[in-house]
Design an enzyme around this catalytic site. Structure first.
Site, PDB file in Angstrom:
ATOM      1  N   SER A   1       0.795  -1.239   0.000  1.00 49.49           N
ATOM      2  CA  SER A   1       0.000   0.000   0.000  1.00 49.49           C
ATOM      3  C   SER A   1       0.819   1.276   0.000  1.00 49.49           C
ATOM      4  O   SER A   1       0.290   2.349  -0.292  1.00 49.49           O
ATOM      5  CB  SER A   1      -0.937   0.018   1.207  1.00 49.49           C
ATOM      6  OG  SER A   1      -2.062  -0.770   0.943  1.00 49.49           O
TER       7      SER A   1
ATOM      8  N   LYS B   1       0.531   3.402  -3.008  1.00 54.66           N
ATOM      9  CA  LYS B   1      -0.686   4.174  -3.282  1.00 54.66           C
ATOM     10  C   LYS B   1      -0.444   5.684  -3.215  1.00 54.66           C
ATOM     11  O   LYS B   1      -0.943   6.456  -4.045  1.00 54.66           O
ATOM     12  CB  LYS B   1      -1.783   3.804  -2.274  1.00 54.66           C
ATOM     13  CG  LYS B   1      -2.208   2.327  -2.317  1.00 54.66           C
ATOM     14  CD  LYS B   1      -3.115   2.011  -1.144  1.00 54.66           C
ATOM     15  CE  LYS B   1      -3.651   0.595  -1.170  1.00 54.66           C
ATOM     16  NZ  LYS B   1      -4.456   0.274   0.024  1.00 54.66           N
TER      17      LYS B   1
ATOM     18  N   TYR C   1      -2.713  -2.495 -10.538  1.00 52.26           N
ATOM     19  CA  TYR C   1      -2.715  -2.259  -9.086  1.00 52.26           C
ATOM     20  C   TYR C   1      -1.968  -3.382  -8.359  1.00 52.26           C
ATOM     21  O   TYR C   1      -1.106  -3.135  -7.508  1.00 52.26           O
ATOM     22  CB  TYR C   1      -4.157  -2.156  -8.578  1.00 52.26           C
ATOM     23  CG  TYR C   1      -4.259  -2.195  -7.076  1.00 52.26           C
ATOM     24  CD1 TYR C   1      -4.669  -3.347  -6.410  1.00 52.26           C
ATOM     25  CD2 TYR C   1      -3.897  -1.080  -6.316  1.00 52.26           C
ATOM     26  CE1 TYR C   1      -4.726  -3.385  -5.026  1.00 52.26           C
ATOM     27  CE2 TYR C   1      -3.950  -1.112  -4.932  1.00 52.26           C
ATOM     28  CZ  TYR C   1      -4.357  -2.275  -4.294  1.00 52.26           C
ATOM     29  OH  TYR C   1      -4.402  -2.321  -2.924  1.00 52.26           O
TER      30      TYR C   1
ATOM     31  N   TYR D   1      -4.775   4.307   7.840  1.00 52.99           N
ATOM     32  CA  TYR D   1      -6.122   3.695   7.885  1.00 52.99           C
ATOM     33  C   TYR D   1      -6.865   4.008   9.182  1.00 52.99           C
ATOM     34  O   TYR D   1      -6.877   5.152   9.611  1.00 52.99           O
ATOM     35  CB  TYR D   1      -6.025   2.177   7.671  1.00 52.99           C
ATOM     36  CG  TYR D   1      -5.224   1.818   6.461  1.00 52.99           C
ATOM     37  CD1 TYR D   1      -4.037   1.119   6.565  1.00 52.99           C
ATOM     38  CD2 TYR D   1      -5.624   2.234   5.197  1.00 52.99           C
ATOM     39  CE1 TYR D   1      -3.281   0.824   5.451  1.00 52.99           C
ATOM     40  CE2 TYR D   1      -4.873   1.938   4.072  1.00 52.99           C
ATOM     41  CZ  TYR D   1      -3.707   1.233   4.217  1.00 52.99           C
ATOM     42  OH  TYR D   1      -2.950   0.943   3.108  1.00 52.99           O
TER      43      TYR D   1
ATOM     44  N   VAL E   1       1.323  -3.771   3.898  1.00 49.93           N
ATOM     45  CA  VAL E   1       1.269  -5.086   4.567  1.00 49.93           C
ATOM     46  C   VAL E   1       2.543  -5.900   4.323  1.00 49.93           C
ATOM     47  O   VAL E   1       2.734  -6.948   4.942  1.00 49.93           O
ATOM     48  CB  VAL E   1       0.036  -5.909   4.142  1.00 49.93           C
ATOM     49  CG1 VAL E   1      -1.242  -5.331   4.736  1.00 49.93           C
ATOM     50  CG2 VAL E   1      -0.069  -6.075   2.637  1.00 49.93           C
TER      51      VAL E   1
HETATM   52  O1  DON Z   1      -4.723  -4.725  -1.975  1.00 52.18           O
HETATM   53  C1  DON Z   1      -4.222  -5.230  -0.956  1.00 52.18           C
HETATM   54  O2  DON Z   1      -4.899  -5.730  -0.053  1.00 52.18           O
HETATM   55  C2  DON Z   1      -2.693  -5.181  -0.815  1.00 52.18           C
HETATM   56  N1  DON Z   1      -2.074  -5.277  -2.137  1.00 52.18           N
HETATM   57  C3  DON Z   1      -2.283  -3.904  -0.162  1.00 52.18           C
HETATM   58  C4  DON Z   1      -2.879  -3.704   1.211  1.00 52.18           C
HETATM   59  C5  DON Z   1      -1.962  -2.973   2.168  1.00 52.18           C
HETATM   60  O3  DON Z   1      -0.766  -2.905   1.995  1.00 52.18           O
HETATM   61  C6  DON Z   1      -2.604  -2.382   3.384  1.00 52.18           C
HETATM   62  N2  DON Z   1      -1.639  -1.646   4.169  1.00 52.18           N
HETATM   63  N3  DON Z   1      -1.404  -1.809   5.339  1.00 52.18           N
END
Ligand code: DON
Length: 342
Positions: free
Chosen positions: A79, A82, A204, A256, A274
């Site tokens: 993330s 993003k 994405y 978040y 993550v």
């Molecule tokens: O779309 C997803 O769920 C993962 N590629 C990214 C989520 C993420 O990194 C949330 N951050 N803490």
């Protein structure tokens, strides 16, 4: 030896001698054995990360780099991508149009919540998965290859080096990413993403699978702290007009449903992933990159949060700090004043 080499040699020597590096080593040791948190496994490939991996990198506005621990260990950006892709979308379309596809409101929900603004049908912000997918859909390019290349080229401007994609992680998420697929098609229904929704989902998943290390995250944050110019290479990574947009949304939405407490306790624009990374910005001062895979219940790196809290507290990096900090950053980096007797 030319001037540039002398400068970098001077910086590295200062860095080695600086009390700031000793400080970083101390906080690294303080949290190295902290074993709270769990390595992400909802994307099966992410479960391969070692919980003991831990690296910290600080990049100052004038290009000094301080790293401790496993700062070369590669992991997927997830993330964190993003925030930077949001900046590229702003450069591609401008603030007004991007805001018709994604708002800038924190949700207070988890990063993967399937929620849209009921009045406008927009995803709430570009830091949650829904808003990020809508943002990735805005990246210009004749096709998938060119759009991905533009994202990779952008990250190269931020970090000073070329990046690869962890293909097993990409394929792992493509195979299991049905929640994101549901969000994307819900947004297609409301016109928040284009008909090329499957290409955008792949884009994405690929952007989230870009391989970085803690030093890259420090460089990316240091670039934002330096108004969009990489403080080591001198290359501009993002139009100066949009740095404020990116770090504002990082501050209010980047962590978040921990964002409120993050602003209260740390007070720096930041983005977590993550894969275990956190990138945090002290505007006009420095950028911080941390890497440690064990995550808390909100998907943020446990050790990374602790490091950012300590740095903010000890050096007065909180955006709204008005008290004289315990440690004057410039003294600790230069090794002058009372920093030598800490
Ligand atoms: O779309 C997803 O769920 C993962 N590629 C990214 C989520 C993420 O990194 C949330 N951050 N803490």
């Amino acid at each position: 030896m030319n001037t540039g080499d002398l400068h970098s040699l001077a910086s590295s020597i200062t860095a080695v001698a600086s009390p700031f590096r000793n400080y970083l080593s101390d906080v690294y040791e303080k949290y190295r054995l902290l074993d709270d948190g769990v390595v992400a496994d909802y994307i099966p490939e992410l479960a391969l990360a070692k919980p003991e991996w831990f690296g910290i990198c600080v990049v100052t506005k004038n290009g000094q780099v301080f790293d401790v621990g496993e700062c070369d260990q590669l992991f997927t950006i997830q993330s964190i991508s993003k925030a930077f892709v949001y900046g590229l979308a702003l450069e591609d379309h401008g603030r007004e149009y991007v805001n018709t596809k994604v708002s800038v409101e924190p949700t207070g929900e988890a990063f993967n919540a399937i929620v849209l603004d009921e009045k406008t049908n927009r995803p709430y912000n570009p830091m949650v998965n829904a808003g990020a997918i809508a943002t990735s859909d805005l990246i210009k390019g004749k096709g998938a290859t060119e759009r991905l290349k533009r994202i990779l080229d952008m990250f190269k401007r931020y970090t000073g080096r070329a990046h690869d994609i962890n293909v097993p992680v990409f394929l792992s998420e493509k195979a299991t990413g049905n929640r994101n697929r549901a969000m994307a098609y819900l947004m297609l229904n409301f016109g928040m993403v284009s008909e090329r929704v499957e290409e955008t989902l792949d884009l994405y998943f690929q952007q989230c699978s870009i391989l970085v290390n803690a030093r890259d995250l420090g460089m990316m944050a240091g670039t934002l702290a330096n108004g969009g110019i990489n403080p080591v290479t001198g290359e501009r990574a993002i139009d100066e007009r949009y740095v404020q947009d990116v770090i504002s949304v990082m501050l209010t939405c980047g962590m978040y449903d921990y964002s409120g407490e993050w602003v209260y306790r740390v007070g720096m624009p930041a983005k977590s992933g993550v894969g275990g990374g956190i990138t945090a910005v002290a505007p006009g001062k420095l950028g911080i990159g941390t890497f440690s895979p064990p995550l808390d219940s909100k998907g943020n790196s446990v050790r990374g949060i602790k490091i950012c809290e300590e740095l903010a507290k000890d050096f007065g990096l909180h955006l709204f700090n008005v008290a004289k900090p315990d440690r004057v950053l410039e003294d600790w980096i230069a090794g002058t004043g009372d920093a030598d007797t800490w």
